[in-house]
Every structure is written in C-alpha cells, then in structure tokens.
Design a protein around this motif. Structure first.
Motif, short mmCIF file in Angstrom:
data_model
loop_
_atom_site.label_atom_id
_atom_site.label_comp_id
_atom_site.label_asym_id
_atom_site.label_seq_id
_atom_site.Cartn_x
_atom_site.Cartn_y
_atom_site.Cartn_z
N ARG A 2 0.94 -1.29 0.13
CA ARG A 2 0.13 -0.07 -0.13
C ARG A 2 0.90 1.16 -0.08
NH1 ARG A 2 -3.96 -0.72 5.03
NH2 ARG A 2 -2.03 -0.54 6.01
N ASP A 47 -1.60 2.86 15.66
CA ASP A 47 -1.70 1.38 15.58
C ASP A 47 -0.19 0.97 15.94
OD1 ASP A 47 -4.29 1.09 14.63
OD2 ASP A 47 -3.60 1.54 12.68
N VAL A 100 2.92 0.64 7.67
CA VAL A 100 1.84 0.99 6.83
C VAL A 100 1.87 0.57 5.49
CG1 VAL A 100 0.93 2.71 5.63
CG2 VAL A 100 1.60 3.05 8.01
N GLY A 103 0.66 -3.38 5.66
CA GLY A 103 -0.78 -3.82 6.49
C GLY A 103 -0.72 -3.95 7.50
N ASP A 106 -2.44 0.93 10.07
CA ASP A 106 -3.12 1.88 9.13
C ASP A 106 -2.55 3.12 9.54
OD1 ASP A 106 -4.49 0.74 7.38
OD2 ASP A 106 -6.29 0.28 8.86
N ALA A 222 0.13 7.30 7.45
CA ALA A 222 -1.27 6.61 7.32
C ALA A 222 -1.23 5.94 5.89
CB ALA A 222 -2.65 7.57 7.10
N SER A 223 -2.14 4.93 5.81
CA SER A 223 -2.20 4.06 4.64
C SER A 223 -3.06 4.70 3.66
CB SER A 223 -2.68 2.69 4.96
OG SER A 223 -4.23 2.61 5.38
N ASP A 225 -5.35 3.40 2.74
CA ASP A 225 -6.87 3.00 2.79
C ASP A 225 -7.71 3.81 3.78
OD1 ASP A 225 -6.57 0.78 1.31
OD2 ASP A 225 -5.92 -0.50 3.22
N VAL A 226 -6.79 4.60 4.53
CA VAL A 226 -7.42 5.59 5.50
C VAL A 226 -7.16 6.90 5.40
CG1 VAL A 226 -7.59 3.59 7.24
CG2 VAL A 226 -5.77 5.17 7.34
#
Length: 392
Positions: A2, A47, A100, A103, A106, A222-223, A225-226
C-alpha cells in the motif's frame, strides 16, 4: 504494498531547555503533529509507534520508546525504540512506512528525542563519539568533529574545496534559521564570522559545526486505505532508500564522500520513479558544513567534486533552483540526535502543505530528506510529493 502518506508532523523548539524533560519535549512534538493533521486526528488512531534516540547521558536507555509514548496517551500501542546514531528517527520513519505499506498498521507514529544540554562538554563529547568506531576512533581520542575534519581535508585535497565554500553553507543555513521559530541558532552569520571563528578541528571552525541540542519531533504516517479521513490533499511518501557501511571512517573506500548516502539516494529515487532534477527542495544532513557539500554530490545534485561551486552559485539558496535546508539544517536549526530525521520530515511537511511561514517556498511539489548516522555508517533518504500536483 500500500501507499503511505505523511498526514501530520510537528516538533518542539530546538535549543537548551533545562526546565524540560525528554517526556515533555516529546509531548510538545506529538501535540504539534496531531494539530497539523488537516482533518483532525485522535490519539487512539495510532496502531504502531517507532521512536528514535541515542540516549545521550545514559538516561532511560531501556524502554525509552514506551517511556515517551505512554506519556502522550499511547498506552498499549506497540512501540519500538530505534537507534542508528544521528539517523535514529530517520530510520524510525522508514519503519513506520514499512508498517503501513505491509498492512501491519493503518496509522503509525515515527518520532525521536534527545536531551543533550544538561551534560558537561566532556560527557557530551563522549556520547557523540560513540557513533564512531569504538576501538580505533573513539578510544584513540578522535572526536566527532575530528572525523568530519578529516573528511573536509580529504575533499579539499581532492577537489580544491575551500574554507570559504564551507563557510557559505553556514551563512545560508543561519539565514534560513532566522525565519524558523523552532531553530536554536536563529541569528545571521556573515562569511567573515564563519571563516574567522575559532578552529574546532582544522579546517572546521565553530560556525562549521552544529550545536548540541534538546528537542523532539514526530511524524504521522497513514495508509492509502484511511488517508482520506485525515487529508483531502495528502503528502505521499513516494520513495524510501536506506543503506549502511563500515562504521569507522578509516575502513571505507573514500573519505571524500559517504557511500551509504549515495546508495540510499539511488534507492529512494528509483522507488519514487524520479531523479534529483525533479526535486523542489531538500533537507540534508549537515552536522558539519562539509557534510552538506558531501550530500550535494552523494545525492546527485552535482557531479563529484563540484559541491563547492554549487554552494557558490546560489542554486541551493532559498531563492535558488534547489533550496537546501530551508529549516536552517542541523547547522542552525539544531541537532538533537534522536529527533533529527523526524525533524527533517517536519520541514518537508510544512513546505509541501504551505505552512512554512516566512521561509515558505513557491508551490513546491517534491522534496527529499537525507539523514546520516555517525560519519556515514548508516543513511536513509525519503522522497515526499504532493500527489494532487504530480503530473498536473
């Protein structure tokens, strides 16, 4: 894998703060980073955490990472302490990006801290020296300044570099630091000041050397995805490169360059799909003036041996084609060892989000940070870009 994005970054002031602890400095940096996230950020979002520090003076050598993350409310969050000498938090940032991208997280925190001003000069000299080769450098009496003085002398002998060219690095970076409210040496320095200052380790004078500093810095990653939760126009961490080398200067192939920087830069450029000509600014590791000149060559800003001419040309000035160390660099912003790499990311974030105040560049799209451990035993390079402007 990612994509990873820099969604916020902040730091404490750098300087001498006898009333502060390493925990309070880290809290200041963390709060500044959280506040800088465009669309809001909660402590519970983190996280994973990676914290860089050398541990100057011997304070809290064990569990120093959890000691600061717990203090800012990250109870229960996995935290790893990273030590790679002066590149500690640069490698902490690399670890956060890896977490990140893989995975595993996040949102990851990368930060660093150091308190250096409460130790005597002899003790501080010792702790700086531990980043060199122990048996044949530190225990034989070679200081950190002495190692870089050897590098400066080698570059002068090989390429005709002059003390005036070294001094121009100091002049430029002090001028930039004067516009940085977080800088330790926030005052101008003339060419005459830099050249005529007391010699620390020939050919380096006092103004060719960074100060010892207290401070902390934090970057939030941050990834893909978010990331939309935090920023509509995020800063992508487009490339990361890292390398290591022999710790002792005498063990390496050259004194007039840092091979680990070259390898780390090449890897970061390849990962980002760019070259040095695509950069709009750079924050490079200038613990001594010669280190900035070496970085110009190692990172491909100019050919080998042309760094002196590059600094004289004005191209790396704030109004030049490739501004370098708009923050003031380690030389004038300050060098709290464990915080330096993350602090460079703070400047990149500010420049790319238009938050750099009086030192703001004109609409930059890509920037690079370059963080070195010791005299080149480790190096890490990050490339940041405003994704919305790439290819626009």
């Amino acid at each position: 894998m990612r994509d990873a994005y820099l969604i916020g970054a902040g730091q404490s002031a750098y300087g001498a703060f006898p009333e502060e602890s390493y925990r309070s400095l880290f809290r200041t940096a963390f709060e500044a980073a959280a506040e800088s996230v465009p669309d809001g950020f909660e402590t519970d979002d983190v996280d994973e955490a990676f914290v860089g520090t050398l541990g100057v003076g011997g304070r809290q050598l064990g569990l120093s990472g959890p000691a600061v993350t717990e203090h800012v409310g990250l109870d229960g969050v996995p935290c790893t302490r990273v030590e790679n000498a002066c590149a500690a938090s640069g490698f902490a940032l690399r670890s956060a990006v890896q977490a990140v991208r893989s995975g595993m997280a996040d949102v990851a925190l990368a930060g660093g801290f150091e308190v250096m001003s409460d130790a005597s000069s002899d003790v501080t000299k010792y702790w700086l020296g531990v980043s060199g080769e122990t048996e044949w450098e530190r225990l034989s009496g070679t200081t950190f300044a002495g190692v870089y003085a050897q590098m400066a002398a080698a570059h002068m002998a090989a390429h005709g570099t002059t003390r005036e060219q070294l001094s121009r690095v100091a002049v430029k970076n002090h001028e930039n630091a004067a516009s940085n409210p977080h800088a330790q040496l926030d005052f101008p320095c003339s060419l005459e000041d830099a050249q005529s200052a007391p010699v620390v380790a020939d050919p380096l004078t006092l103004y060719h050397c960074c100060p010892t500093s207290d401070g902390a810095a934090v970057a939030l990653v941050a990834s893909e995805d978010v990331v939309a939760t935090y920023a509509a126009d995020p800063i992508r961490i487009a490339g990361v490169g890292a390398a290591s080398d022999d710790v002792g200067l005498f063990q390496r192939e050259t004194y007039a360059g840092i091979p680990a920087s070259r390898r780390a830069g090449e890897a970061a450029y390849e990962a980002a799909g760019i070259g040095p000509d695509d950069l709009d600014f750079a924050e490079v590791h200038d613990c001594f003036a010669i280190a900035e000149l070496l970085a110009y060559e190692d990172l491909g800003f100019c050919e080998r041996g042309e760094a002196g001419a590059l600094i004289e040309s004005g191209r790396t000035d704030r109004d030049g084609d490739l501004p370098v160390n708009t923050s003031g660099g380690l030389k004038a912003k300050g060098h709290p060892i464990g915080a330096t790499g993350a602090g460079q990311a703070v400047e990149a974030f500010k420049q790319l989000t238009g938050a750099a105040g009086d030192r703001q560049l004109d609409d930059p799209v890509r920037g690079l940070t370059h963080n070195v451990g010791g005299s080149g035993g480790a190096a890490v390079v990050h490339v940041f870009e405003r994704e919305s402007e790439v290819g626009a």
